[in-house]
Design an enzyme around this catalytic site. Sequence first.
Site, PDB file in Angstrom:
ATOM      1  CB  ALA A 153      -7.245   7.988 -33.728  1.00 19.63           C
ATOM      2  N   GLY A 200      -8.743  12.315 -36.442  1.00 15.29           N
ATOM      3  CA  GLY A 200     -10.122  11.629 -36.858  1.00 15.29           C
ATOM      4  C   GLY A 200     -11.129  12.392 -36.447  1.00 15.29           C
ATOM      5  CD  GLU A 252      -8.887  11.690 -40.991  1.00 12.51           C
ATOM      6  OE1 GLU A 252      -7.897  11.414 -42.085  1.00 12.51           O
ATOM      7  OE2 GLU A 252      -8.721  10.816 -39.756  1.00 12.51           O
ATOM      8  CD  GLU A 260      -4.085  12.616 -38.696  1.00  9.55           C
ATOM      9  OE1 GLU A 260      -5.285  12.361 -38.398  1.00  9.55           O
ATOM     10  OE2 GLU A 260      -3.566  13.808 -39.105  1.00  9.55           O
TER      11      GLU A 260
END
Length: 256
Positions: A64, A107, A110, A130
């Site tokens: 992210a 992300g 993901e 994370e």
Amino acid sequence: MLELLSVSKKNGVATVTIDNPPMNVLSQQVNKELDIVFKQLQEDKEIISIILTGAGDRAFMAGADIKEFPDRDVKKEDEIDIHAVLNGIESIPKPTIAMLNGFTLGGGLELALACDIRVAEDHAKIGLPEVNLGLLPGGGGTQRLPRIVGPSKAKEMMFTGDPLSAEEAYRLGIVNQVVSKGTGMEAAEKLAGKLASQSLQALSRIKHLVNVGSELPLEEGLQMEKQLFNDLFVTADAKEGVSAFIEKRKPVFTHK
């Protein structure tokens, strides 16, 4: 108007490229554009299969956009929920292939997990780091990863935040194949082309049965399979496929 994504189309295959230099991070703008593009591709009758990748050779998506995190507690009116976007990609009734051409972290992983098939170049680094920021995977990682690697390995990956090599990810079933650096798109296009030659009537039902049926008790899943098989059997494509087999020729599917 797309700013950070581009889409090319050829022979029933759409290639979506994330171009957010230097590391193709998942910013709010990228999130919005992914939502727009995949909704458009779902309605595009010319597209049968989809490739998703990142521009350059450094990253598919390196997570992210951390610069946006300090304002994350302030809900913006035009902000789109990442779960809604990734759920939409996961459930689009067309096969999707993520081509991992470098760092695939946070992300990025993901996003890749929301795709049906993952092809990784051998220099890719794959993980959910994370925890190193005092956070947890917030785009479905805690739910999708354990369904692939099992709860214990998923916990290890998320507890430590350590990335895997492409080969390690292959052994765990996170990626379907590993290819040499620079050859990932060729491999993805070959696979996407093969899928695009199949009937979307069949492909979409197979995808739905695996995605939804795998969460049901076996007997319910089998009943759903029976129903979708019967529905599929009366389509024009099923009739064409059977006729082509009997006549010893290549079927010509119209996706009807």
